[in-house]
Design a protein around this motif. Structure first.
Motif, mmCIF file in Angstrom:
data_model
loop_
_atom_site.group_PDB
_atom_site.id
_atom_site.type_symbol
_atom_site.label_atom_id
_atom_site.label_comp_id
_atom_site.label_asym_id
_atom_site.label_seq_id
_atom_site.Cartn_x
_atom_site.Cartn_y
_atom_site.Cartn_z
ATOM 1 N N ILE A 1 17.063 2.437 29.140
ATOM 2 C CA ILE A 1 16.140 2.564 30.763
ATOM 3 C C ILE A 1 16.356 1.192 31.178
ATOM 4 O O ILE A 1 16.774 1.151 32.608
ATOM 5 N N ILE A 2 16.266 0.128 30.467
ATOM 6 C CA ILE A 2 16.065 -1.303 30.995
ATOM 7 C C ILE A 2 17.493 -1.524 31.566
ATOM 8 O O ILE A 2 17.642 -2.170 32.780
ATOM 9 N N ALA A 3 18.568 -1.236 30.704
ATOM 10 C CA ALA A 3 19.824 -1.686 31.098
ATOM 11 C C ALA A 3 20.103 -0.858 32.541
ATOM 12 O O ALA A 3 20.931 -1.292 33.349
ATOM 13 N N ASP A 4 19.773 0.430 32.610
ATOM 14 C CA ASP A 4 20.145 1.016 34.150
ATOM 15 C C ASP A 4 19.538 0.562 35.149
ATOM 16 O O ASP A 4 19.870 0.395 36.351
ATOM 17 N N LEU A 5 17.971 0.075 34.871
ATOM 18 C CA LEU A 5 17.263 -0.556 35.834
ATOM 19 C C LEU A 5 18.002 -1.829 36.540
ATOM 20 O O LEU A 5 17.965 -2.490 37.387
ATOM 21 N N GLU A 214 2.632 2.060 39.225
ATOM 22 C CA GLU A 214 3.641 2.687 39.990
ATOM 23 C C GLU A 214 4.594 3.412 39.229
ATOM 24 O O GLU A 214 5.157 4.465 39.787
ATOM 25 N N LEU A 215 4.751 2.890 38.127
ATOM 26 C CA LEU A 215 5.863 3.263 37.489
ATOM 27 C C LEU A 215 5.372 5.034 36.967
ATOM 28 O O LEU A 215 6.012 5.759 36.785
ATOM 29 N N VAL A 216 4.201 4.960 36.576
ATOM 30 C CA VAL A 216 3.486 6.495 36.392
ATOM 31 C C VAL A 216 3.700 7.204 37.590
ATOM 32 O O VAL A 216 4.073 8.336 37.399
ATOM 33 N N ALA A 252 6.562 -0.343 24.541
ATOM 34 C CA ALA A 252 5.951 0.646 24.365
ATOM 35 C C ALA A 252 5.283 1.102 25.961
ATOM 36 O O ALA A 252 5.064 2.430 26.149
ATOM 37 N N ALA A 253 5.699 0.306 26.975
ATOM 38 C CA ALA A 253 5.376 0.829 28.102
ATOM 39 C C ALA A 253 5.868 2.067 28.840
ATOM 40 O O ALA A 253 5.106 2.723 29.450
ATOM 41 N N ILE A 254 7.027 2.145 28.457
ATOM 42 C CA ILE A 254 7.941 3.457 29.052
ATOM 43 C C ILE A 254 7.094 4.678 28.629
ATOM 44 O O ILE A 254 7.369 5.682 29.018
ATOM 45 N N PHE A 255 6.952 4.579 26.987
ATOM 46 C CA PHE A 255 6.287 5.688 26.376
ATOM 47 C C PHE A 255 4.970 6.037 27.077
ATOM 48 O O PHE A 255 4.882 7.184 27.427
ATOM 49 N N LYS A 256 3.978 4.940 27.358
ATOM 50 C CA LYS A 256 2.856 5.288 27.946
ATOM 51 C C LYS A 256 3.043 5.905 29.284
ATOM 52 O O LYS A 256 2.386 6.800 29.567
ATOM 53 N N ALA A 257 3.925 5.305 30.064
ATOM 54 C CA ALA A 257 4.059 5.626 31.370
ATOM 55 C C ALA A 257 4.552 7.090 31.513
ATOM 56 O O ALA A 257 3.936 7.786 32.398
#
Length: 273
Positions: A1-5, A214-216, A252-257
């Protein structure tokens, strides 16, 4: 996900008419949730899979299908309850239930032979027309009870103090689909109020918390767009740098979002039903 962004690509953006459908298990027909939606969407997009259905090797076999030779599985994540004993403050052992992470391997229906009936059912699902998509999105707003005002000028936003959504006039949007994509984004913010899902919107003035919220909203609106059959285009590409900062600092941020976005989506869909 980070690589795509980092490459300027938003993984949950759906660049074709109709967009993604929410991924579901082809055997149980249950929808996947949380981070698994992103994992399966990304895999589907990069591999060019045409189906939104997935299943394990054994599930395919039980249905009379077989995975094509040479096909690689996609790993998804599940949390299962695990009972453990831990000492409490008094030094006594007490039983607790904690989540244990498990990895499952699934295959897309495109990778499986012998399940033509599922393929035909998916092909035969009528694509919603633009009026039907708009009506479905309108229904989510109407049943939610959220207050909407067309006084946002050149901005769309959720006002926490008045608990209301403010939008530009519909005529200011290029098309109706763009309007409803923006509306569902703001409606996801609306679910975070203290009286609803309580995502602590009070702290959104601080940049990291604001980027996280904003990510959520970004993920939640993409999930909602998939639910109604609407092509999703990111509403806030300018936030990519701030999302990257959040994801790099907290793995863990992407899991939480993703989990919070799925809860918001279910909240609105259950309200709709």
């Amino acid at each position: 996900i980070i690589a795509d962004l980092e490459a300027g690509t938003v993984p949950w953006q759906q660049p074709w008419n109709g967009g993604f459908s929410l991924p579901r298990n082809g055997s149980t027909q249950n929808f996947y949730s949380g981070i698994n939606i992103l994992i399966l969407w990304m895999r589907q997009k990069k591999a060019g899979f045409t189906s939104s259905q997935w299943m394990t090797f054994n599930q395919a076999k039980a249905l009379g299908g077989s995975v094509k030779r040479g096909e690689k599985a996609t790993r998804i994540l599940f949390y299962s309850p695990l009972k453990v004993e831990e000492k409490n403050n008094s030094g006594e052992l007490e039983e607790k239930t904690i989540p244990m992470l498990k990895v499952h391997s699934v295959f897309n229906l495109t990778q499986i032979e012998g399940l033509e009936s599922l393929v035909e059912i998916e092909r035969g699902t009528a694509q919603r027309s633009e009026p039907e998509i708009c009506e479905e999105a309108e229904k989510i707003l109407r049943v939610s009870g959220a207050r909407l005002a067309f006084d946002g000028g050149a901005m769309a936003f959720y006002n926490m103090e008045s608990d209301s959504i403010h939008m530009p006039e519909k005529s200011q949007f290029k098309d109706q689909l763009g309007y409803y994509g923006t509306l569902l984004h703001e409606l996801t913010h609306w679910t975070g109020a203290e009286t609803r899902l309580n995502r602590n919107l009070q702290s959104t003035n601080a940049k990291p918390q604001y980027a996280a919220e904003e990510l959520v909203a970004e993920l939640g609106s993409s999930f909602l767009c998939a639910h109604v059959g609407l092509k999703y285009t990111t509403q806030h590409a300018s936030y990519i740098d701030s999302w990257l900062k959040v994801l790099r600092e907290d793995k863990a941020a992407i899991f939480k979002a993703a989990a919070q976005a799925r809860v918001a989506t279910e909240f609105l869909i259950k309200t709709e039903n």
